[in-house]
Enzyme design. Structure first.
Site, PDB file in Angstrom:
ATOM      1  N   ALA A 167       0.752  -1.060   0.401  1.00  0.00           N
ATOM      2  CA  ALA A 167       0.267   0.085   0.398  1.00  0.00           C
ATOM      3  C   ALA A 167       0.748   1.411   0.380  1.00  0.00           C
ATOM      4  O   ALA A 167       0.407   2.064  -0.353  1.00  0.00           O
ATOM      5  CB  ALA A 167      -1.282   0.078   1.131  1.00  0.00           C
ATOM      6  N   ASP A 168       2.038   1.176   0.838  1.00  0.00           N
ATOM      7  CA  ASP A 168       2.499   2.435   0.621  1.00  0.00           C
ATOM      8  C   ASP A 168       3.483   2.770  -0.744  1.00  0.00           C
ATOM      9  O   ASP A 168       3.603   3.731  -1.283  1.00  0.00           O
ATOM     10  CB  ASP A 168       4.196   2.275   2.088  1.00  0.00           C
ATOM     11  CG  ASP A 168       3.642   2.240   3.258  1.00  0.00           C
ATOM     12  OD1 ASP A 168       2.980   3.454   3.501  1.00  0.00           O
ATOM     13  OD2 ASP A 168       3.468   1.721   4.208  1.00  0.00           O
TER      14      ASP A 168
END
Length: 396
Positions: A167-168
């Protein structure tokens, strides 16, 4: 000396953890001067995630090569003044504060661009600047869970999060590309556009394939380990010496070659259970048993030789520990030496860096906390006595 594409571009960033540092490290790789603002005393908390790289955090090594570190208390009037003076000469500003905290500090994209209309302001957040989850904590694990990423990853028996900070990373990549696009737009029009990126939106985009399948097909793709919910045969088959070999058949032409050359039985290609990809998916257990039995009778080298002869995509199922010595990295010189606060380390050369492959730029070092504070303040006109006074008061 190699001139990189973003030479002359200055980026000021108030960042920590992964998403924003991932974006700005790629800007640094392209030659931008990246001034990383950190809290006095501790700095980016990713510095303390571990001490595995000769005393340096593996996460910090990954994300902060080529940056300048400046310690600054942004809650103080003096610290805010220094930041504003840095922004006056900057091209890009990046922050990944919580949305409410960014607004309180006047560092959200809208506020920054009112004060500094020439600056491409980029904000990264977990769930965006609006909506009911605007202020929810958004660590990578949580966003993987909220989007449904975990539900489609793992084995049939057990869900699993993706083993990297996906996600990052997805948000960092969209911030990176958005900033580059905004810089091009500014150069063409004189107008600096803001860039706002949410981890939730970025990972949702990466889930589009299974998402659309579920929306319009009525069922969520099942978790299938190394296999694929809509392609067969696809996955790992274990050879006679116990080594898994990954095999991917993409079309019926490849399927026929697999039957003829690898299975040694061309007639299997026309078996009604396996004649099309749709049929093969519906009879996957029988298909996998058939192919598995053939692989179980072949040593790994023989299986791979037959797959190569048939033109079937295949690879080994390696352990991560095998990657540093992988010939595709070693023989193509993909490693570079990088200085860190605790000694030299090897880091990967960035993919897609424009330029000739035989002319490698110096990608810089990983900075110690506050290593560039005095030099940056001096460039802003502070005298040594003034810098010492700020340090005595804990401002830097």
């Amino acid at each position: 000396m190699t001139v990189r594409p973003l030479a002359g571009v200055t980026v000021v960033t108030v960042e920590q953890a992964v998403a924003a540092p991932f974006a700005t490290r790629h800007l640094a790789d392209l030659g931008a001067r990246v001034v990383k603002i950190e809290r006095p005393g501790g700095g980016d908390f990713a510095r303390a995630y571990d001490r595995t790289v000769n005393g340096t955090s593996s996460v910090f090594l990954w994300l902060n090569r080529g940056k300048e570190s400046v310690t600054l208390d942004l809650k103080s009037a003096e610290g805010q003044d220094v930041l504003e003076r840095l922004l006056a000469d900057a091209d890009v500003f990046v922050q990944n504060l919580a949305p409410a905290a960014a607004v309180r500090a006047g560092l959200d994209t809208a506020a920054v661009q009112v004060r500094h209309p020439h600056v491409v302001a980029c904000g990264l957040s977990g769930y965006g600047t609006g909506g009911p989850m605007r202020d929810a904590k958004a660590y990578d694990l949580l966003v993987q869970g909220e989007t449904g990423m975990i539900s489609v990853n793992g084995s049939p028996e057990e869900m699993a999060k993706v083993g990297i900070s996906i996600a990052d990373i997805s948000a960092g990549m969209y911030a990176y590309s958005g900033i580059l696009a905004a810089l091009v737009h500014r150069d063409r029009t004189g107008v600096a556009l803001p860039v706002d990126v949410a981890l939730f939106d970025s990972l949702s985009e990466w889930l589009s394939y299974p998402l659309y399948y579920a929306m319009y097909g009525g069922t969520t793709p099942p978790r299938m380990g190394t296999t694929h919910p809509t392609i067969a045969p696809y996955g790992a088959f274990t050879s006679a010496d116990g080594t898994p070999v990954l095999v991917a058949v993409q079309n019926d032409r490849e399927w026929r070659r697999l039957c003829e050359i690898v299975l040694g039985d061309p007639a299997v290609a026309d078996d009604p259970r396996f004649a099309s990809n749709h049929d093969r998916i519906g009879n996957r257990s029988e298909l996998d048993a058939l192919i598995g039995a053939r692989f179980a009778a072949l040593p790994t080298a023989d299986a791979q030789a037959l797959l190569d002869k048939a033109g079937i995509a295949q690879s080994r199922l390696n352990d991560l520990a095998d990657l540093p010595a992988h010939p595709q990295l070693v023989e193509r010189d993909r490693w570079v030496d990088t200085e860190t606060p605790t000694g030299p380390a090897r880091t990967l050369f960035p993919p897609g860096l424009p330029g000739r492959t035989d002319e490698r730029p110096d990608l810089g070092s990983v900075p110690a906390l506050g290593a560039h504070t005095d030099a940056v303040l001096a460039r802003l006109g502070h005298t040594p006595d003034e810098i010492a006074a700020l340090r005595d008061r804990g401002i830097v």
